[in-house]
Design a protein around this motif. Structure first.
Motif, short mmCIF file in Angstrom:
data_model
loop_
_atom_site.label_atom_id
_atom_site.label_comp_id
_atom_site.label_asym_id
_atom_site.label_seq_id
_atom_site.Cartn_x
_atom_site.Cartn_y
_atom_site.Cartn_z
N GLU A 19 37.39 -0.35 6.34
CA GLU A 19 36.05 0.13 6.04
C GLU A 19 35.09 -0.29 7.12
O GLU A 19 34.45 -1.31 7.04
N ALA A 63 42.86 2.36 5.11
CA ALA A 63 41.45 2.71 5.08
C ALA A 63 40.60 1.49 5.35
O ALA A 63 40.02 0.91 4.46
N ALA A 115 32.51 1.54 8.20
CA ALA A 115 31.13 1.95 7.95
C ALA A 115 30.46 0.93 7.05
O ALA A 115 30.89 0.71 5.93
N PRO A 116 29.43 0.28 7.54
CA PRO A 116 28.76 -0.70 6.69
C PRO A 116 28.06 -0.02 5.52
O PRO A 116 27.40 1.00 5.70
N ALA A 117 28.24 -0.59 4.36
CA ALA A 117 27.63 0.01 3.17
C ALA A 117 26.12 0.04 3.29
O ALA A 117 25.45 0.88 2.72
N ALA A 118 25.61 -0.92 4.07
CA ALA A 118 24.17 -1.04 4.13
C ALA A 118 23.54 -0.03 5.08
O ALA A 118 22.35 0.08 5.16
N ALA A 119 24.37 0.68 5.80
CA ALA A 119 23.81 1.44 6.91
C ALA A 119 23.10 2.71 6.48
O ALA A 119 22.34 3.28 7.24
N GLY A 120 23.35 3.21 5.31
CA GLY A 120 22.62 4.40 4.92
C GLY A 120 23.51 5.39 4.22
O GLY A 120 24.66 5.10 3.92
N PRO A 121 22.96 6.53 3.98
CA PRO A 121 23.63 7.45 3.07
C PRO A 121 24.66 8.35 3.71
O PRO A 121 24.82 9.48 3.31
N HIS A 122 25.35 7.89 4.75
CA HIS A 122 26.37 8.75 5.34
C HIS A 122 27.63 8.69 4.50
O HIS A 122 28.14 7.62 4.21
N LEU A 123 28.15 9.81 4.14
CA LEU A 123 29.37 9.82 3.36
C LEU A 123 30.55 9.73 4.31
O LEU A 123 30.60 10.40 5.32
N PRO A 124 31.52 8.88 3.96
CA PRO A 124 32.68 8.80 4.84
C PRO A 124 33.49 10.07 4.69
O PRO A 124 33.46 10.72 3.65
N PRO A 137 23.07 -4.08 13.38
CA PRO A 137 23.68 -2.90 12.76
C PRO A 137 23.51 -2.83 11.25
O PRO A 137 23.50 -1.72 10.69
N ALA A 138 23.32 -3.95 10.60
CA ALA A 138 23.13 -3.90 9.14
C ALA A 138 21.70 -3.53 8.78
O ALA A 138 21.43 -3.19 7.63
N LEU A 139 20.81 -3.61 9.74
CA LEU A 139 19.38 -3.43 9.43
C LEU A 139 18.80 -2.17 10.03
O LEU A 139 17.80 -1.65 9.55
#
Lengths: 727, 256
Positions: free
Chosen positions: B4, B2, B6-15, B57-59
Motif C-alpha cells: 500500500e 498489494a 498510496a498514503p491514506a492521508a493523501a487525499g481522495p484518489h482511488l487506487p 508527503p502526508a501533509l
C-alpha cells in the motif's frame, strides 16, 4: 550514533495496527518514529503508541516465576515452576479428564503464541476449552459478518474508510478507542467533503463533528437500522443489480422488515422521523459508504443481531466489495483479530476452520500427530459457569486480566477461588494473578518477534527491541517449555517456524511467510500460496458455495430491564489515554499524570437534580456490585445516562463490579452495555478528577491549516515567486 | 502483493483508477508523471535530494518555506504547489531559481540557531540540516536573532523551542488537518510569529491530545521528544552550561 538502534515494531495497544521504529539505546527508548512506509498509519500515532512505553522498564515487571505456598507467593526457578505446572496439569487431567481444564489466550500476544496456545489446549491437553477476549468485544460482529458475507473481518482497509463519501459510525468512539483510524475520518470530513453520520449515546469527538448525530435510546440500534433498511427498500433506494446478482434472501428479509415502520422506530428508539428520513437520504446520496461499529453494538444481548442488521443494510445498498465501501467492526486490541484467526475459540481451528468438520480435524490430526478432541469446548463465559458448577477445575490464563475485564467481576472472582489450579502468565502481577497458584513472567511485545493482525486483517511483523526483562520469557517460549514438560516434541526455534506451520495448515494464512513480511511489508488475509493478498474482500464473490451474500432476517432483543431503583444507565468504554484495565498505561508516568484515575461522567441535569457538583464522590450500586469514584459534570452525556471508562485496575473503580452475567445469546459476549445503577452521593463536592494536563480542559482553535496567506500579507514578506501561488 | 504505497492521508484518489499521465520538460529532458502530480513530486522522482522543507508527503503543500522554487515556463513558482501541466518547461537549476531557494533558506535560518554538532536531532534525518547542506549554505546572510519567547517544557513528553522554530507550519498542518485536533496554529501577525497552542497557553494546559504528529513532522529540533534530549546526537549528554558554550563555539565554525 552507533549506540542508537532502530527497530521496527507494531503497536501493542489498539487494533489499528500502527507500526513504527523504536529508537533505543541500551534499554532506554529514545523515541517512537513512524514513517510513510507504515501501511496502516504512515506518520500517525496516538499518545499511547508515541509515548506509552515506559511500562517496559517498570520495576513492577514480573521477573521470576511465582508459586503460591501457604497463602504467599514465593519466587522460584523456571525449572521448578514448569515442573510444578506440568505435574498439576497432568494430575488434574488424570483425575477429571481433559475437559476439566480451560485455556484463555491473549489478544496482546502474537499470532504465533495464540496458535501455540490453542495447539497446547487441543493437541497436548486434549480439549476444545480454548477462548480469547474477542468474546468480550467483537465476536457478535464476526458472527454478523460470517452469516451474511462469509469472513469475520473488516471488508476493506483504513484507506477505504478515508475514501468513502459517507462514513457511518455506530456505537463506537474511534477518536479515543482507535485514535489513528479516526484521524482519517476527521481529515476526510474536514478537507474532502466526506459526510459523517454517528449513532451514539454520548457526544464524543466524532458525534460532535457529525453532519448528523443520532442519539437513540440504549440498545435500540437494530430498530432504526431495520426501519431505515425497510424505508430504503420501499423507496427503491437500493442497489437492485447488486441485490439480484450478488445476494440471496431478499424476499425473506423484506418480509421480516414489515414491523419496522418509521413510526415504530420513532417510538422505540426515541429518534425523530426527520432524523430517520435524513439518515435514509444520506445513505441514498452516498456513492461509497463505510459502516464502522464496535462495543456499543456488540456488547448487548442482541449484539449479533444488530451486527447482522448492519450487514443487511450494507448489502441492500450495495456498499460492499468496492473501494471506499464496506463493514468495519473495529477491533479493540492489537491482535484480537489474530487471536480469533489462530483458532483460540472452542469451535474453530486456525483460519476459522470448524472443529466439527471431520475433514478439517483429520488435516490437523495428520499435521500434529495426535487425535484431536471432538467434544464441543467451553467459551470463557461458559468456563466461569462450569467452574461454579464444579465441572471445570483448572484454568490457564495467558495475558488476560480476566478478574477485572470479564463482566460481573464478583462472580468471576468467586469462580477463581473455587479452582483447584489457576495458572496465570502475564507481564505484571495482575488482579487475576492474585488468585493464581503459579504465575509465569512473560514478555511484552517489545521483547519478542512475531506477527500481529490488525483490524484490516493486516498481518505485520514485530521485531525484538529488547532482551527479556529479568527472567521473563516470551509467551511462545513458555508454551514450548511447558509442552515439552508434558511430553510434546515442540522444537520451534523462532516464531517464523511457528508461522510456517500455521501457513501450512490455515487456508486464510496460506501464503504468509516471514520473508514476505520483512520490515514494513504486510499482507491482508486471505493470502494465497503465491503471496497475493486481499486488501478488499468480496470484489467478485462471497465465500459461500453459491458465491452470494446472504441477507438474514433479524430479531430485536430489548435491553435488560432493571428494577425501578436502578434508575441511572451506565454507559462504559474507553478513554484515549489509557488502555483496557491500565496495567500498561498507568505505568507511564506522563500519562498517569495527565489522567491519574478514571471518573464518571455525569450530565449537568442529573448533577443538578441530585444536588452535587463537579468533583463530587458518588457511589454506583448495581444488583451485582458497587463502585465509588469522583464525577465530572459534562454535556458529553445526557439525562440519566452516565459514562464510566473501564480503564482502572482498582477494585473500587472497576466497571465490571457493576455488570451482569447476561450475554448475547448467540456468542455469549457479555452485555457490558446493559447496566443500570442507583447513584448515591458520597461527597457532594470535591477536587475535580479531571486534572491539569487533561486535554478535555483545553479550548481547540480550529483553522483551515497553517493559513500561509497571513504570512504573505505581512509587510515584511517579500515574495520570491513570480506569480500568485496556485493553491 | 498489494503493497500500500498510496498514503491514506493523501487525499481522495482511488487506487486502481488508471490515472492519465502528462509529459513535460524537466531540465531539458522529457518526463512523464501521473496527472495531478505536483512539480515537486515529479522532481523528487528524478532528484531525491532536491531541496524542500515544509512539504511532507502526508501533509501536502504548505507553501511556507519557499525552498523548492523552480522556474516553470519562465516564472519562479513553488514546486510543491504547482501542478505539472502538459508540455510545461521546467528548469530547476537556473540562476534565478537557485537564488530564490538560497534566499528562502537564508530566511529560514534567521529563525534557527545552528548548533548541529551538538544537536540531538542531528542523526541523519534532520530536514533543515540536510537542506542547508543541499543548498551549500556556507555563509548565513541573515544572522540568527533569538525570539522573545521561552522554551515550553510544560508537556511531559515533548518540548517546543521557539528559537529553533523556522515557522514552516508542518506541525500546524499535521494538527489541524491530519490529526485534526485543531490545537496548533501560527500567530502570523506578531512581530515575531510563533506556534501557539489553543489560544496561546502552555502546551500542558491546551487541548493537545499528545498524539505526537507535530513532533514527528517537525523538520528540525524545535519540537522534540523529551526522551531524545541529551541522548541522540553525535555529542549528547552535555551539561547545559557546556552545551551553551559548545553552541557558541559551533556557531563560529559551522555554516552561518
Amino acid at each position: 550514533m552507533a549506540r542508537v538502534r532502530r527497530t521496527k515494531t507494531v503497536c501493542t495497544y489498539c487494533g489499528v495496527g500502527c507500526s513504527f521504529d523504536i529508537w533505543s539505546k541500551g534499554r532506554t527508548i529514545l523515541k517512537v518514529e513512524p514513517s510513510m512506509e507504515a501501511p496502516a498509519n504512515q506518520i500517525s500515532t496516538c499518545v499511547k503508541g508515541k509515548f506509552g512505553w515506559d511500562f517496559v522498564n517498570s520495576p513492577e515487571r514480573l521477573t521470576q516465576p511465582l508459586l503460591r505456598r501457604d497463602g504467599r507467593f514465593v519466587p522460584v526457578s523456571w525449572e521448578e515452576a514448569l515442573a510444578f505446572t506440568a505435574s498439576r496439569l497432568r494430575k488434574l487431567r488424570a483425575q477429571y479428564g481433559p475437559d476439566a481444564i480451560g485455556y484463555i489466550s491473549s489478544s496482546k500476544c502474537t499470532n504465533e503464541e495464540n496458535y501455540l496456545m490453542q495447539k497446547f489446549a487441543r493437541a497436548v491437553m486434549g480439549t476444545n476449552n480454548i477462548d480469547n477476549c474477542s468474546r468480550y468485544c467483537q465476536t457478535p460482529a464476526t458472527e454478523g459478518l460470517r452469516r451474511t458475507m462469509g469472513y469475520g473481518g473488516d471488508t476493506g482497509s483504513i484507506h477505504d474508510i478515508a475514501q468513502a463519501d459517507l462514513v457511518v459510525v455506530i456505537g463506537a468512539n474511534p477518536a479515543e478507542s482507535h485514535p489513528v483510524l479516526s484521524t482519517r475520518i476527521r481529515r476526510a470530513h474536514k478537507l474532502h467533503g466526506q459526510k459523517l453520520l454517528v449513532a451514539d449515546l454520548r457526544k464524543h469527538d466524532l458525534a460532535a463533528r457529525a453532519d448528523l448525530w443520532l442519539r437513540p435510546r440504549p440498545g435500540t440500534d437494530l430498530v432504526w437500522l431495520c426501519a431505515v433498511t425497510r424505508y430504503l427498500l420501499e423507496q427503491g433506494w437500493v442497489d437492485e443489480r447488486f441485490l439480484a446478482e450478488r445476494t440471496t434472501g431478499l424476499a425473506e428479509l423484506r418480509a421480516s422488515l414489515a414491523p419496522y415502520t418509521l413510526a415504530y422506530a420513532e417510538q422505540v428508539t426515541g429518534l425523530s422521523r426527520r432524523d430517520l428520513l435524513r439518515t435514509a437520504e444520506m445513505i441514498h446520496a452516498a456513492k461509497r459508504m463505510c459502516v464502522l461499529w464496535a462495543m456499543g453494538v456488540t456488547q448487548h444481548r442482541g449484539g449479533s443481531e444488530t451486527s447482522t442488521a448492519i450487514c443487511n443494510l450494507l448489502l441492500v445498498t450495495g456498499h460492499v466489495g468496492r473501494p471506499g465501501t464496506g463493514a468495519y467492526p473495529l477491533r479493540g486490541h492489537n491482535n484480537v483479530q489474530g487471536a480469533g484467526d489462530m483458532g483460540c475459540a472452542p469451535l474453530y481451528l486456525p483460519g476459522y476452520e470448524r472443529v466439527d468438520d471431520p475433514a478439517v480435524r483429520a488435516k490437523y490430526e495428520r499435521a500434529w500427530g495426535v487425535p484431536l478432541p471432538e467434544n464441543p469446548g467451553l467459551d470463557n463465559h461458559l468456563m466461569v459457569e462450569a467452574i461454579h458448577a464444579g465441572k471445570l477445575k483448572g484454568l490457564y490464563i495467558m495475558g488476560e486480566e480476566m478478574a477485572l475485564v470479564d463482566s460481573n467481576a464478583n462472580h468471576v472472582q468467586a469462580a477463581f477461588r473455587k479452582l483447584d489450579l489457576l495458572i496465570v502468565q502475564d507481564v505484571f502481577f495482575s488482579k487475576t494473578a492474585q488468585f493464581a497458584d503459579v504465575v509465569l513472567p512473560a514478555c511484552p511485545s517489545l521483547e519478542k518477534d512475531g506477527t500481529f493482525t490488525n483490524t484490516e486483517r493486516r498481518i505485520q511483523r514485530l521485531y525484538k527491541v529488547f532482551d527479556p526483562f529479568g527472567e521473563s520469557r516470551p509467551d511462545w517460549q513458555i508454551l514450548c517449555d511447558l509442552a515439552r514438560q508434558l511430553g510434546a516434541d515442540w522444537r520451534y526455534q523462532h516464531p517464523s517456524d511457528i508461522m510456517a506451520e500455521i501457513a501450512s495448515l490455515a487456508e486464510l494464512y496460506r501464503g504468509v511467510r516471514y520473508d514476505r513480511l520483512e520490515g514494513y511489508r504486510s499482507l491482508q488475509w486471505p493470502v494465497a500460496e503465491n503471496g497475493i493478498d486481499t486488501p478488499l474482500l468480496y470484489t467478485e464473490r462471497f465465500p459461500f458455495p453459491d458465491g452470494r451474500a446472504r441477507l438474514c432476517p433479524v430479531t430485536w432483543q430489548p435491553p435488560q430491564a432493571f428494577a425501578a431503583e436502578y434508575d441511572v444507565h451506565v454507559n462504559n468504554g474507553r478513554m484515549l489515554e489509557h488502555f483496557h484495565e491500565g496495567n500498561l498505561t498507568y505505568r507511564v508516568p506522563g500519562i498517569a499524570a495527565k489522567v491519574p484515575q478514571p471518573y464518571v461522567e455525569v450530565s449537568p441535569e442529573l448533577a443538578a437534580e441530585r444536588g452535587f457538583a463537579d468533583g463530587a464522590k458518588v457511589r454506583l450500586v448495581s444488583p451485582f456490585g458497587e463502585v465509588e469514584l469522583r464525577a465530572t459534570v459534562t454535556d458529553r452525556v445526557q439525562g440519566n445516562q452516565v459514562y464510566l471508562p473501564m480503564n482502572t485496575w482498582r477494585d473500587h473503580e472497576a466497571v465490571n463490579y457493576l455488570t451482569s452475567s447476561e450475554c448475547d445469546e448467540v456468542t455469549h459476549t457479555p452485555a457490558y452495555k446493559e447496566v443500570a445503577v442507583r447513584l448515591e452521593v458520597v461527597e457532594p463536592s470535591g477536587p475535580s478528577p479531571v486534572v491539569h494536563g487533561n486535554f478535555r480542559l483545553g479550548h481547540p482553535h480550529p483553522q483551515r491549516g497553517v493559513e500561509v496567506e497571513r504570512k504573505w500579507q505581512r509587510p515584511d514578506y517579500r515574495p520570491l515567486v513570480d506569480e500568485p501561488p496556485q493553491v | 502483493m498489494a503493497a500500500e504505497q498510496a498514503p491514506a492521508a493523501a487525499g481522495p484518489h482511488l487506487p486502481g483508477s488508471s490515472a492519465p499521465s502528462v509529459s513535460f520538460e524537466l531540465d531539458g529532458q522529457r518526463a512523464c508523471v501521473p496527472a495531478g502530480s505536483t512539480l515537486l513530486q515529479a522532481i523528487l522522482e528524478r532528484h531525491p535530494a532536491f531541496p524542500h522543507v515544509c512539504y511532507h508527503p502526508a501533509l501536502g503543500p504548505i507553501q511556507t518555506c519557499d525552498t523548492c522554487i523552480v522556474e516553470a515556463d519562465g516564472r519562479r513558482v513553488r514546486a510543491c504547489a504547482t501542478p505539472v501541466q502538459q508540455d510545461m518547461c521546467v528548469v530547476t537549476d537556473s540562476e534565478r531559481a537557485r537564488a530564490a531557494r538560497r534566499e528562502a533558506m537564508d530566511r529560514l535560518l534567521r529563525d534557527h540557531e545552528l548548533y548541529c554538532t551538538v544537536c540531538d536531532n542531528n542523526n541523519g534525518n534532520c530536514t533543515v540540516h540536510n537542506t542547508a547542506l543541499a543548498l551549500h549554505i556556507e555563509h548565513q546572510k541573515y544572522p540568527f536573532t533569538p525570539k522573545p519567547y521561552e522554551q515550553d517544557n510544560s508537556h511531559p513528553f515533548y518540548r517546543y523551542d521557539p528559537d529553533q522554530c523556522i515557522l514552516c507550519g508542518r506541525c500546524v498542518e499535521a494538527c489541524q488537518n491530519l490529526q485534526v485536533s485543531e490545537v496548533l496554529s501560527i500567530d502570523w501577525e506578531r512581530e515575531r510569529p510563533r506556534v501557539i497552542w489553543d489560544h496561546d497557553v502552555p502546551i500542558q494546559e491546551s487541548s493537545c491530545v499528545s498524539c505526537g504528529h507535530c513532533v514527528t513532522v517537525c523538520p528540525c529540533n524545535a519540537l522534540m521528544e523529551k526522551s531524545m534530549l541529551g541522548e541522540a546526537g553525535y555529542l549528547t549528554g552535555l551539561s547545559p552550561k557546556l552545551l551553551e558554550r559548545m553552541i557558541h563555539l559551533t556557531k563560529v565554525v559551522e555554516p552561518g
